[in-house]
Design a protein around this motif. Sequence first.
Motif, PDB file in Angstrom:
ATOM      1  N   GLY A 154       0.842  -1.203   0.000  1.00 11.88           N
ATOM      2  CA  GLY A 154       0.000   0.000   0.000  1.00 11.88           C
ATOM      3  C   GLY A 154       0.869   1.243   0.000  1.00 11.88           C
ATOM      4  O   GLY A 154       2.080   1.175  -0.239  1.00 11.88           O
ATOM      5  N   GLU A 155       0.253   2.397   0.283  1.00 14.34           N
ATOM      6  CA  GLU A 155       1.072   3.618   0.200  1.00 14.34           C
ATOM      7  C   GLU A 155       1.690   4.007   1.535  1.00 14.34           C
ATOM      8  O   GLU A 155       2.866   4.346   1.592  1.00 14.34           O
ATOM      9  CB  GLU A 155       0.275   4.771  -0.417  1.00 14.34           C
ATOM     10  CG  GLU A 155      -0.901   5.263   0.379  1.00 14.34           C
ATOM     11  CD  GLU A 155      -1.642   6.367  -0.373  1.00 14.34           C
ATOM     12  OE1 GLU A 155      -2.229   6.065  -1.422  1.00 14.34           O
ATOM     13  OE2 GLU A 155      -1.627   7.507   0.098  1.00 14.34           O
ATOM     14  N   GLY A 156       0.915   3.965   2.590  1.00 14.43           N
ATOM     15  CA  GLY A 156       1.460   4.350   3.886  1.00 14.43           C
ATOM     16  C   GLY A 156       0.379   4.260   4.939  1.00 14.43           C
ATOM     17  O   GLY A 156      -0.810   4.250   4.614  1.00 14.43           O
ATOM     18  N   PRO A 157       0.777   4.203   6.207  1.00 15.53           N
ATOM     19  CA  PRO A 157      -0.194   4.053   7.283  1.00 15.53           C
ATOM     20  C   PRO A 157      -1.137   5.240   7.392  1.00 15.53           C
ATOM     21  O   PRO A 157      -0.744   6.386   7.145  1.00 15.53           O
ATOM     22  CB  PRO A 157       0.675   3.967   8.553  1.00 15.53           C
ATOM     23  CG  PRO A 157       2.098   3.982   8.123  1.00 15.53           C
ATOM     24  CD  PRO A 157       2.169   4.283   6.675  1.00 15.53           C
ATOM     25  N   GLY A 158      -2.373   4.960   7.772  1.00 16.90           N
ATOM     26  CA  GLY A 158      -3.326   5.992   8.155  1.00 16.90           C
ATOM     27  C   GLY A 158      -3.364   6.081   9.681  1.00 16.90           C
ATOM     28  O   GLY A 158      -2.493   5.533  10.370  1.00 16.90           O
ATOM     29  N   PRO A 175      -0.365  -2.632   9.192  1.00 14.90           N
ATOM     30  CA  PRO A 175      -0.958  -2.072   7.980  1.00 14.90           C
ATOM     31  C   PRO A 175      -2.428  -2.466   7.813  1.00 14.90           C
ATOM     32  O   PRO A 175      -2.828  -3.565   8.209  1.00 14.90           O
ATOM     33  CB  PRO A 175      -0.149  -2.700   6.830  1.00 14.90           C
ATOM     34  CG  PRO A 175       0.964  -3.441   7.425  1.00 14.90           C
ATOM     35  CD  PRO A 175       0.697  -3.607   8.887  1.00 14.90           C
ATOM     36  N   PHE A 176      -3.187  -1.582   7.205  1.00 13.49           N
ATOM     37  CA  PHE A 176      -4.560  -1.882   6.792  1.00 13.49           C
ATOM     38  C   PHE A 176      -5.409  -2.487   7.917  1.00 13.49           C
ATOM     39  O   PHE A 176      -5.869  -3.627   7.819  1.00 13.49           O
ATOM     40  CB  PHE A 176      -4.552  -2.799   5.557  1.00 13.49           C
ATOM     41  CG  PHE A 176      -4.093  -2.093   4.307  1.00 13.49           C
ATOM     42  CD1 PHE A 176      -4.953  -1.250   3.614  1.00 13.49           C
ATOM     43  CD2 PHE A 176      -2.791  -2.230   3.851  1.00 13.49           C
ATOM     44  CE1 PHE A 176      -4.524  -0.568   2.472  1.00 13.49           C
ATOM     45  CE2 PHE A 176      -2.356  -1.555   2.711  1.00 13.49           C
ATOM     46  CZ  PHE A 176      -3.222  -0.728   2.026  1.00 13.49           C
ATOM     47  N   GLU A 187      -3.625   2.657  11.587  1.00  9.38           N
ATOM     48  CA  GLU A 187      -2.395   1.885  11.420  1.00  9.38           C
ATOM     49  C   GLU A 187      -1.289   2.474  12.289  1.00  9.38           C
ATOM     50  O   GLU A 187      -0.518   1.746  12.933  1.00  9.38           O
ATOM     51  CB  GLU A 187      -1.965   1.884   9.942  1.00  9.38           C
ATOM     52  CG  GLU A 187      -2.891   1.098   9.019  1.00  9.38           C
ATOM     53  CD  GLU A 187      -4.210   1.799   8.692  1.00  9.38           C
ATOM     54  OE1 GLU A 187      -4.275   3.036   8.872  1.00  9.38           O
ATOM     55  OE2 GLU A 187      -5.169   1.126   8.279  1.00  9.38           O
ATOM     56  N   ASN A 238       4.044  -1.377   3.082  1.00 12.50           N
ATOM     57  CA  ASN A 238       3.698  -0.068   2.527  1.00 12.50           C
ATOM     58  C   ASN A 238       4.937   0.594   1.935  1.00 12.50           C
ATOM     59  O   ASN A 238       6.064   0.272   2.311  1.00 12.50           O
ATOM     60  CB  ASN A 238       3.149   0.838   3.635  1.00 12.50           C
ATOM     61  CG  ASN A 238       1.673   0.614   3.927  1.00 12.50           C
ATOM     62  OD1 ASN A 238       0.841   0.640   3.020  1.00 12.50           O
ATOM     63  ND2 ASN A 238       1.350   0.399   5.194  1.00 12.50           N
ATOM     64  N   HIS A 270      -7.206   0.935  -4.647  1.00 12.68           N
ATOM     65  CA  HIS A 270      -6.941   1.006  -3.211  1.00 12.68           C
ATOM     66  C   HIS A 270      -8.255   0.784  -2.438  1.00 12.68           C
ATOM     67  O   HIS A 270      -9.293   1.337  -2.813  1.00 12.68           O
ATOM     68  CB  HIS A 270      -6.357   2.381  -2.869  1.00 12.68           C
ATOM     69  CG  HIS A 270      -5.746   2.432  -1.510  1.00 12.68           C
ATOM     70  ND1 HIS A 270      -6.499   2.494  -0.362  1.00 12.68           N
ATOM     71  CD2 HIS A 270      -4.457   2.405  -1.105  1.00 12.68           C
ATOM     72  CE1 HIS A 270      -5.695   2.514   0.692  1.00 12.68           C
ATOM     73  NE2 HIS A 270      -4.438   2.456   0.264  1.00 12.68           N
TER      74      HIS A 270
HETATM   75  N1  URA Z   1      -3.609   2.737   3.398  1.00 13.47           N
HETATM   76  C1  URA Z   1      -2.424   2.243   2.974  1.00 13.47           C
HETATM   77  O1  URA Z   1      -2.026   2.469   1.849  1.00 13.47           O
HETATM   78  N2  URA Z   1      -1.729   1.504   3.829  1.00 13.47           N
HETATM   79  C2  URA Z   1      -2.135   1.201   5.057  1.00 13.47           C
HETATM   80  O2  URA Z   1      -1.436   0.498   5.775  1.00 13.47           O
HETATM   81  C3  URA Z   1      -3.380   1.711   5.459  1.00 13.47           C
HETATM   82  C4  URA Z   1      -4.086   2.480   4.630  1.00 13.47           C
END
Ligand code: URA
Length: 192
Positions: free
Chosen positions: A42-46, A55-56, A49, A83, A157
Motif C-alpha cells: 500500500g502507500e502508507g499508514p493511516g 498495515p490496513f 495503522e 507499505n 486502493h
Molecule cells: N492505506 C495504505 O495504503 N496503507 C495502510 O497500511 C493503510 C491504509
Amino acid sequence: MYQDWASLEAACKNCRKCGLCQDRHHVVFGVGNPQAKIMFVGEGPGENEDLQGEPFVGRGGQLLDKYLAAVDLDRKTNVYIGNIVKCRPPKNRDPLPEEQEACIDWLRNQFILLRPKILVCLGRVAAMRLMKPDIKITKEHGTFLDKNGTLMMATLHPAALLRNPGQKPAAFEDYLKLREKIDELGCDVAKR
Ligand code: URA
C-alpha cells in the motif's frame, strides 16, 4: 542490507530518515508470513495503522481482508503486506517523493528477503512507484506485468473503493485473476 527479518524490523523501527518520524506513534513495518510468495504493498499508514502498528487495520483494511478471504488468502497465513512509507503522512496526504525515497530501502530489503512471485500494488501511489510512473490504475488494474521475474499487478486502493463502491466488482475481478495466477504458479504456501 539486512539478512534476516528480526534485524531488518528492529532497524526500521528506529528509523529517523525523514520528517515523518516526528509525529508517529508506531513504525508500521508490515504484517504477514515471511515465507509467503505473494506480497501486497500500500502507500502508507493511516491513523488506525499508526496507532496500532499494523498495515490496513481501518475500514479499508477490513474490506481488504474480505477480498483476501474470498480468494483463500489471509494476512497472517499466505501473504505479506507492507507499505511504500512506514510512518503516517500528516492528515493522510500522499507521501512526498522525498519521503518515499528515504523509506524505499526498507521495502526493498523486505522484497529481497521475501522474494515474492507476485506483488500486488494497492492503489496509485504504490503502482506508480513500483510498476511504472505513468500507470493509469483505473484502466490498467488487474493486468500483470513481469518485472525481473516478479509478476506485478495493481488493484484499486481499498479506501478508494469505500469512496466509490461502484468500483468494487471491478476490484473483485482483480482478486479472482490473482487467485488464478497463484494457482497457475503454485505459489500459495498454505496449499503446499
Ligand atoms: N492505506 C495504505 O495504503 N496503507 C495502510 O497500511 C493503510 C491504509
